[in-house]
Write an enzyme that holds these catalytic residues in place. Structure first.
Site, PDB file in Angstrom:
ATOM      1  CB  SER A 119      -0.963  -0.039   1.192  1.00  0.00           C
ATOM      2  OG  SER A 119      -1.981   0.927   1.061  1.00  0.00           O
ATOM      3  CG  ASP A 174      -7.308  -2.753  -2.552  1.00  0.00           C
ATOM      4  OD1 ASP A 174      -7.928  -2.017  -1.752  1.00  0.00           O
ATOM      5  OD2 ASP A 174      -6.066  -2.879  -2.533  1.00  0.00           O
ATOM      6  CG  HIS A 208      -5.892  -2.259   1.056  1.00  0.00           C
ATOM      7  ND1 HIS A 208      -5.240  -1.959  -0.112  1.00  0.00           N
ATOM      8  CD2 HIS A 208      -5.231  -1.582   2.036  1.00  0.00           C
ATOM      9  CE1 HIS A 208      -4.242  -1.131   0.138  1.00  0.00           C
ATOM     10  NE2 HIS A 208      -4.216  -0.889   1.434  1.00  0.00           N
TER      11      HIS A 208
END
Length: 232
Positions: A119, A174, A208
């Protein structure tokens, strides 16, 4: 200069089981620490590789109502046209380059050092590698995007990593960093480095986060780019 007023604790490290001849520096996501990723790498470790999982400094994050949390740089929003914390991204990138320099001083040549992250950490690892004059082994970029994308290709003019290998992974479910960000980042990366060296893997139904299948792919990529040195 290196943001010492926001100093973070020492990195979580998975030491090599024998003499370290390669290193992976992996950067966690927003609000996290390096500990969980150090545990993940302990599960897929190779005996000649040292895994370094630094902790981001704690700072107020605009996206989360200015609440303080571990963050490599400020995030104003998650839409493609959100403003970006250019100063913070560049400062964080310099700090990661200093970490690479430290490992080089410890005896591991830069071309045996791989950057990676999840991320926000993956975004920072891509930016750092593309703007670094240290030749790196490659980048593992999980569920992320390319920050300051409009500054490229100029920002990468002096990069030593035009031929680096990149493994980019993204879940197609995600909700935080949408899959389209990952696919657009791959297309942008292909214009900046040798497209033949970019691998993009998609994980069906993955939100995610990371998954075991993805960690196997990461392990294989590291094994390929950081093989043991024969005279170890």
């Amino acid at each position: 200069m290196c943001g010492n007023n926001m100093s973070a604790p020492l990195p979580a490290i998975v030491p090599a089981a024998r003499k370290a001849t390669a290193a992976v520096i992996f950067l966690h996501g927003l609000g996290d620490t390096g500990h969980g990723w150090a545990e993940a790498f302990a599960g897929i470790r190779m005996p000649h590789v040292k895994y370094i999982c630094p902790h981001a400094p704690t700072m107020p994050v605009s996206l989360n109502m200015r609440m303080s949390m571990p963050s490599w740089f400020d995030i104003y929003g998650l839409s493609p046209d959100s403003n970006e914390d250019e100063t913070g991204i560049k400062r964080a990138s310099e700090n990661i380059k200093a970490l690479i320099d430290q490992e080089v001083k410890n005896g591991i040549p830069s071309h045996r050092i791989m950057l990676g992250g999840f991320s926000q950490g993956g975004a920072l690892s891509l930016y750092t590698a593309l703007t670094s004059q240290q030749k790196l082994a490659g980048v593992v970029a999980l569920s992320c995007w390319l920050p300051l994308r409009n500054s490229f290709p100029q920002a990468a003019a002096n990069s030593a990593n035009k031929d680096m290998h990149v493994l980019q992974c993204h879940g197609d479910a995600d909700p935080l960093v949408p899959f389209i960000f990952g696919s657009q980042t791959v297309e942008r990366m292909k214009s900046l480095i040798n497209p033949a060296n970019i691998t993009f893997k998609t994980y069906r139904g993955l939100p995610h986060s990371a998954c075991p299948e993805e960690m196997v792919d990461v392990k294989r990529f590291i094994e390929k780019q950081l093989p043991p040195i024969r005279d170890e």
